[in-house]
Design a protein around this motif. Sequence first.
Motif, short mmCIF file in Angstrom:
data_model
loop_
_atom_site.label_atom_id
_atom_site.label_comp_id
_atom_site.label_asym_id
_atom_site.label_seq_id
_atom_site.Cartn_x
_atom_site.Cartn_y
_atom_site.Cartn_z
N GLN A 360 0.82 -1.21 0.00
CA GLN A 360 0.00 0.00 0.00
C GLN A 360 0.86 1.26 0.00
O GLN A 360 0.63 2.20 -0.78
N THR A 362 3.95 1.56 -0.91
CA THR A 362 4.70 1.65 -2.16
C THR A 362 3.83 2.18 -3.29
O THR A 362 4.24 3.09 -4.05
N LEU A 363 2.63 1.63 -3.44
CA LEU A 363 1.74 2.05 -4.53
C LEU A 363 1.26 3.49 -4.33
O LEU A 363 1.09 4.23 -5.30
N ARG A 364 1.06 3.88 -3.09
CA ARG A 364 0.55 5.22 -2.82
C ARG A 364 1.63 6.29 -2.93
O ARG A 364 1.44 7.32 -3.59
N ASP A 365 2.77 6.04 -2.31
CA ASP A 365 3.79 7.09 -2.21
C ASP A 365 4.77 7.09 -3.38
O ASP A 365 5.30 8.14 -3.74
N LEU A 366 5.04 5.92 -3.94
CA LEU A 366 6.01 5.85 -5.03
C LEU A 366 5.34 5.79 -6.40
O LEU A 366 5.80 6.45 -7.34
N ALA A 367 4.26 5.02 -6.51
CA ALA A 367 3.57 4.91 -7.80
C ALA A 367 2.46 5.93 -7.96
O ALA A 367 1.92 6.09 -9.05
N GLY A 368 2.08 6.61 -6.86
CA GLY A 368 1.04 7.64 -6.93
C GLY A 368 -0.34 7.09 -7.22
O GLY A 368 -1.18 7.78 -7.80
N LEU A 369 -0.60 5.86 -6.82
CA LEU A 369 -1.89 5.23 -7.09
C LEU A 369 -2.94 5.74 -6.11
O LEU A 369 -2.69 5.87 -4.92
N MET A 374 -6.64 1.00 -5.27
CA MET A 374 -5.71 0.18 -4.49
C MET A 374 -6.22 -1.25 -4.30
O MET A 374 -5.44 -2.20 -4.32
N HIS A 377 -5.24 -3.92 -6.93
CA HIS A 377 -3.84 -4.33 -6.93
C HIS A 377 -3.49 -5.17 -5.70
O HIS A 377 -2.56 -5.98 -5.73
#
Length: 415
Positions: A360, A362-369, A374, A377
């Motif tokens: 979570q 990683t996807l939120r802070d690095l991938a900007g998802l 969410m 994924h």
Amino acid sequence: MRRDAIQLSPRGQATYRLLGLTVALLLLYGLSLSLSALYQLPSQPFEDLIAREGIERLSQRAFQFTVLSGLIGAGLMMAGERLRLRSALSLQRIWTALAVVSIALTPIDHHGALDLAAALALLLSLALTARAAEGYAAVYLRVWQVGLLLIGISFAAAPLLEDRALEALRAFQLQVAGPIAGLSVMFWLMRRYSRVEAEWAADGLRITALLVFLAGSLISLGRLGLSAVVSLAATPLIPLCFIILAGHSYRALSSRNENASLAPHWIAVATLFWLVGGGFLGALSIQPAIAEAMRGTALAHTQEWLARWSLLAIVLAVVNEGASSLRGDNRRVTGYIPLWLIAFGAGLASIVGACRGVVQITLRDLAGLADAAMAEHLLPLTVVWIICLSAVVGGVLIYALGFWLRRPRIIVAED
């Protein structure tokens, strides 16, 4: 099937009824847990029938009263005959009525009235047991009273707080107030299943209660934000506190007596969960950057999950030992299957939950998802997490069935 009959005093009957209430509430908690887990899926099958907030409130309320009912029952056993019969019966009846009413009114409680009622009931419990803290068991009952007092104060303060202050208060309930009351029960149980000396157990309770208060307070303050200097200084301190607690628990577990209940097994589970959730994740959660990243993710939920099940494991130890001693047969009341299902299910769920939290972040802070995308994924990890949760719920169900199917027919004698 014909049930065995046992003869109990009115005091013993009140204690057994509290243990039965604890198991019934545990079953309700397990069922609400399984429903709330389904809301983690991308398609939520019960969204049109039951609001997610309602299920989460019910789960929270069932957890609170499961733990508190077990702690109240343990308090009656620790007080013994030093507690007046009228006080014991009044405490059991008032608490049972409050638990039933609170569960029934949970869907319409929006302003903390039920928390305030629980706080008042806990204060009443302290008043009724105030004079019972004497003799060899005085230290256990006094620490138990301190824990209940802290829980009652936190319940009363909850409606007055919001946002991060409310997060810190909830962390205080799980990391400080509840564990202090649980530690009193844990060390009192040690004297029943272990050969440790009474003086060592009393001193160990005082030491570990202070250490858990220190470590739990730092974890709670981490929700409000600690300076980098304080958080770095506290990083090795928090795990050390829980390692010392684990050392005390191991000494008692390694010096068993003839007690055949599963209480020591549940104490071992609680100790392990405290080590991981309080020691490891607690040290991580006070780091400013990590704490901010963890907020609202499955990683933060995992820390809360482990704290909850450490308290529930203590309560299940109380139920096993209490029912065995009241029946006077020195044998297991529930079997190994629910122990393994709950222990391994909750442990594996925490591992998968931590992985979900890292993904979570990683996807939120690095991938900007976005949060809305969410769930898709996270679906593979979510399915595995639900499977682990199903094992826990299955263990709860088997535990409750084993307790109720083996319950004796009680004949009440004079106290």
